[in-house]
Motif scaffolding. Structure first.
Motif, short mmCIF file in Angstrom:
data_model
loop_
_atom_site.label_atom_id
_atom_site.label_comp_id
_atom_site.label_asym_id
_atom_site.label_seq_id
_atom_site.Cartn_x
_atom_site.Cartn_y
_atom_site.Cartn_z
N GLY A 75 0.96 0.75 5.01
CA GLY A 75 0.20 -0.18 5.85
C GLY A 75 -0.63 0.46 6.92
O GLY A 75 -1.42 -0.21 7.59
N ARG A 113 0.85 -1.19 0.00
CA ARG A 113 0.00 0.00 0.00
C ARG A 113 0.89 1.23 0.00
O ARG A 113 1.98 1.24 0.58
CB ARG A 113 -0.90 0.03 1.23
CG ARG A 113 -1.89 -1.12 1.33
CD ARG A 113 -2.59 -1.11 2.70
NE ARG A 113 -3.25 0.16 2.95
CZ ARG A 113 -4.57 0.33 2.97
NH1 ARG A 113 -5.38 -0.69 2.75
NH2 ARG A 113 -5.10 1.51 3.20
N ALA A 114 0.38 2.29 -0.61
CA ALA A 114 1.14 3.53 -0.68
C ALA A 114 1.34 4.17 0.69
O ALA A 114 2.30 4.92 0.91
CB ALA A 114 0.45 4.52 -1.62
N ASP A 115 0.44 3.89 1.63
CA ASP A 115 0.53 4.50 2.96
C ASP A 115 1.39 3.71 3.93
O ASP A 115 1.42 4.00 5.13
CB ASP A 115 -0.87 4.70 3.55
CG ASP A 115 -1.62 3.38 3.75
OD1 ASP A 115 -1.02 2.31 3.59
OD2 ASP A 115 -2.82 3.44 4.08
N GLY A 153 -3.18 2.47 6.76
CA GLY A 153 -4.61 2.40 6.51
C GLY A 153 -5.20 1.05 6.84
O GLY A 153 -6.32 0.96 7.35
N ALA A 154 -4.46 -0.01 6.56
CA ALA A 154 -4.95 -1.36 6.86
C ALA A 154 -5.07 -1.56 8.37
O ALA A 154 -6.02 -2.18 8.86
CB ALA A 154 -4.02 -2.40 6.25
N GLN A 193 3.22 -4.91 5.61
CA GLN A 193 3.75 -3.57 5.84
C GLN A 193 3.36 -3.11 7.24
O GLN A 193 2.25 -3.39 7.73
CB GLN A 193 3.18 -2.59 4.82
CG GLN A 193 3.70 -2.77 3.41
CD GLN A 193 3.01 -1.82 2.47
OE1 GLN A 193 1.82 -1.97 2.19
NE2 GLN A 193 3.73 -0.82 1.99
#
Length: 450
Positions: free
Chosen positions: A14, A10-12, A16-17, A42
Motif C-alpha cells: 500500500g 498491492r505487492a508494496d 505506493g498508493a 493496505q
C-alpha cells in the motif's frame, strides 16, 4: 473482512498508493470517496486495516485502548524509555491521568493566561512592525514558534531554548521517519533508499534529534534548579507520580511535539480561511469589539462570551484537522455495522475524511462556521467531529489548545488586519499534520475597530 469494499491488494503493502495520493491524509479522502464510509485497505505497518469515516460506526470502536505498534514506530526516535504513543493500558492510564491533571484543568489555564497574553501580544507587535516594512508574515513559522513558547511556560517551567530551531528540528525528524514508512524508492537516482539523498536526510535527522534531546535535557535541568511545585507543573507532577527520569524526558519531548503542532497549525489555517472569507472575518471582529470594547485582549472569562470566534476555529479545524488521523488495534473480534472485524485489525480513524463526510457535513468543502451553532451540533452524532481524537487515547491537551488558540486569534484579530498575499498558493501537505507546502503568507496592517 473480505466483504468490506476496498482497493485490490498491492505487492508494496500500500505504500505506493499512499505516495501517489500525496500522503496518507489525501489517500484516505480518495478511499472514502470511492468506496464509502467503511473501507478495507493496505497500510504500511499494518497487516489488516479498515478505515472508518462514519461517526455512528465509530461509536463501536470508541472503547479501544490499544494502538498498533508498527504504525507508530516512526515516533520511536523521540523516546528513550519506550514509545509513549503505544504504551499498554496498564502504563498508559496512570500516565494519562497525570497529564490530564496538569493540562486539562481550568484553574491552571487561568493562572497562565496573563503570560499567554503577553506572548500573543509580542507576536502582534512583531507582525505589526513587519507589516510596516511591506513584507508578508509567515503564519505557520511564527505561530508554531509561539505555541512552543506557550507550552514551555505552561507546563515545562520555562521556554525551550530556541523555539524556532526546535520547530525546524521536529519537522526534520518527522519528515525523515514518516518518509521511511511511506516512501516508495524509485530505481536509480537520488531517491533510492540508501542513496546520497537518503544519507543526507538521515544525517540531518540525527543532528536535529540531538538538538531536541539537548534542549529537553536543559528544560528538565532548569526545572530541577527552579524547584517549581504548582499544580500546572508537568515535570513536577511526573516526579511526584514516581516516573523515572527517562520517561519524564520522553514526556517533555512528546508534549513539545504535540503542543507546537496543535495550536500553531490550527490558528494558521483559521487566519488563512478568514483572509479568504472577509465577511466571516468582519463578523468575528464585530464580536470582539462588542465583547472587549477598548481592551486589546480578552480575559480568560471572556472566551465563553466569544461563541462565534469558537465556531470559526472549530470549522477551521474541521477543514484542516490538527491531528488528521488516529488508529487503534482490536484485541477481540469487533462488530462494525454488518461486518465482523477480527482481532489484530488496525482500525484507522481518518479525521479529515470523517470531517468531509457529506452525509453529516453538506457541501463539506465550504467554510461555514454556522455548522457549529448549538442547534446544528445537536443534530449530528457526537463523533462526527473529532479534531482531538476519541476514546481513552484522545489528546490530553485539547482544552488547553482551544483556550490558547482562541486567545491568540482574539489578540491578533482585534488589532490587525490580515489579507492573503496575491498569487501565493497555499497547498496542504502531509507533515504529520496538515501543513502548508510554502507556509501561509499574509500581509498585515493595523485594524481600526468599527
Amino acid at each position: 473482512m473480505e466483504d468490506i469494499p476496498g482497493p485490490a491488494p498491492r505487492a508494496d503493502g500500500g505504500a505506493g498508493a499512499v505516495a501517489a495520493a500525496g500522503g496518507l491524509h489525501a489517500y484516505q479522502l480518495r478511499l472514502h470517496a470511492t468506496y464509502g464510509p467503511l473501507v478495507r485497505f493496505q497500510l504500511p505497518g499494518a497487516q489488516r486495516a479498515v478505515s472508518v469515516a462514519d461517526p455512528v460506526l465509530l461509536e463501536a470502536t470508541a472503547h479501544l485502548d490499544k494502538r498498533p505498534e508498527r504504525l507508530f514506530a516512526f515516533l520511536e526516535p523521540f523516546f528513550e524509555a519506550g514509545n509513549l504513543q503505544v504504551l499498554p493500558a496498564s502504563e498508559h492510564t496512570p500516565w494519562r491521568r497525570v497529564l490530564l491533571s496538569v493540562l486539562a484543568g481550568r484553574p491552571s489555564h487561568e493562572r497562565h493566561f496573563a503570560r499567554f497574553t503577553e506572548l500573543a501580544t509580542e507576536l502582534a507587535d512583531h507582525w505589526e512592525q513587519q507589516g510596516g516594512t511591506g513584507r508578508p508574515v509567515a503564519l505557520q513559522k511564527d505561530l508554531t514558534t509561539l505555541s512552543l513558547r506557550m507550552i514551555g511556560v505552561y507546563a515545562l517551567g520555562g521556554e525551550a531554548g530556541d523555539p524556532q530551531a526546535a520547530v525546524a528540528a521536529f519537522e526534520e525528524v518527522l519528515t525523515e521517519y514518516l518518509g521511511r514508512l511511506y516512501r516508495v524508492p524509485a530505481p536509480g537516482g537520488q531517491g533510492d533508499q540508501g542513496g546520497p539523498g537518503d544519507q543526507e536526510r538521515a544525517v540531518r535527522a540525527r543532528e536535529a534529534l540531538a538538538l531536541l534531546r539537548g534542549m529537553v535535557d536543559r528544560v528538565v535541568a532548569a526545572h530541577r534548579s527552579g524547584g517549581r511545585t504548582d499544580r500546572s507543573d508537568l515535570i513536577g507532577a511526573l516526579v511526584e507520580a514516581g516516573e523515572r527520569p527517562a520517561r519524564i524526558r520522553d514526556t517533555v519531548m512528546m508534549t513539545m511535539l504535540a503542543a507546537h503542532h496543535t495550536t500553531g497549525v490550527a490558528v494558521s489555517w483559521t487566519l488563512h480561511l478568514l483572509g479568504r472569507h472577509p465577511e466571516v472575518a468582519e463578523r468575528v471582529t464585530a464580536e470582539l469589539d462588542r465583547v472587549l470594547g477598548d481592551r486589546a485582549a480578552p480575559a480568560y472569562a471572556d472566551l465563553r462570551r466569544l461563541p462565534y470566534l469558537e465556531m470559526v476555529l472549530k470549522e477551521a479545524m474541521r477543514l484542516f484537522p490538527p491531528g488528521p488521523y488516529g488508529a487503534r488495534e482490536t484485541t477481540a473480534p469487533l462488530r462494525l455495522g454488518a461486518h465482523e472485524i477480527p482481532a489484530g485489525t488496525t482500525v484507522f480513524y481518518p479525521f479529515w475524511a470523517l470531517h468531509m463526510n457529506p452525509a453529516y457535513w453538506p457541501d463539506p468543502e465550504r467554510f461555514l462556521p454556522e455548522r457549529f451553532a448549538p442547534d446544528e451540533v445537536a443534530r449530528r452524532p457526537r463523533l462526527a467531529y473529532v479534531p482531538f481524537g476519541l476514546g481513552p487515547r484522545s489528546c490530553e491537551g485539547a482544552a488547553l489548545a482551544m483556550a490558547e488558540a482562541e486567545l491568540v486569534l482574539a489578540v491578533l484579530l482585534k488589532r490587525l488586519r490580515l489579507q492573503p498575499v496575491p498569487g501565493h498558493e497555499v497547498t496542504p501537505v502531509e507533515r504529520f499534520v496538515l501543513w502548508a507546502a510554502d507556509d501561509i503568507r499574509m500581509t498585515v496592517g493595523p485594524r481600526t475597530p468599527a
